[in-house]
Design an enzyme around this catalytic site. Sequence first.
Site, short mmCIF file in Angstrom:
data_model
loop_
_atom_site.label_atom_id
_atom_site.label_comp_id
_atom_site.label_asym_id
_atom_site.label_seq_id
_atom_site.Cartn_x
_atom_site.Cartn_y
_atom_site.Cartn_z
CG ASP A 138 19.67 -2.08 -5.72
OD1 ASP A 138 20.60 -2.91 -5.90
OD2 ASP A 138 19.68 -0.94 -6.20
CB THR B 140 17.23 10.70 -16.54
OG1 THR B 140 18.42 9.88 -16.50
CG2 THR B 140 17.60 12.14 -16.21
NE ARG C 237 16.79 2.66 -12.50
CZ ARG C 237 15.75 1.94 -12.11
NH1 ARG C 237 14.99 1.34 -13.01
NH2 ARG C 237 15.48 1.79 -10.82
CG ASP D 15 21.98 -1.58 -2.69
OD1 ASP D 15 23.20 -1.41 -2.88
OD2 ASP D 15 21.15 -0.67 -2.81
#
Length: 212
Positions: A201, A109, A105, A204
């Site tokens: 995340d 944006t 991603r 991660d």
Amino acid sequence: MTTERLRVCQHPLVQHHLGHLRDVGTSPAEFRSLVHRLATLLASEATRDLELSDSTATTPLAVTKTKVLCQRIALVPILRAGLGLVDPFLDLIPTAEVWHLGVYRNEATATPVEYYQKLPRDNPVDVAFVVDPMLATGGSATHTLALLKRWGVKRLKLVSLIAAPEGVSAVSRAFPDVEIVVAAVDECLNDRKFIVPGLGDAGDRQFNTLRS
């Protein structure tokens, strides 16, 4: 937010493991273990309507009628976080094919950027399970589902650990025939397009690449 193709697994073990997965104090090793447990439970839920054909087996005592899977099945993890959901599915369906798709991603944006794709031009599978721990905006999922549709896959399913209402709505609008199987639908996306309350995340936390 409701959709006929959304299935939220309410199994007590799913909810139990999900709570530990969310905890900020969960170590990467335990996080990976929890992802594996949850993916196994969700895989069982997501595969409950796979087609079977008749077969036979010889037991130590007699020949008996049995059932076997009769469809060609693929797993399509969205790299990198989706990798954690592959082995649990393969434990249950060892004959499944695994086709990789790399999408990240763009943080500026919030749009998907494809950087790797390993799909053949023809000979599509019968059923494909797209696996990704997080269904946030739905950008990566819809991008992947569109590729698989163009490949010619007849049945598509999306399996995620947690989802945001925005992501569920985006996928359902674009692909109303795609079933979405999740452990939970959370409250919303924040201004950075992260799921709230979420779990951070997933990539991660699985691979121990958290930055301080």
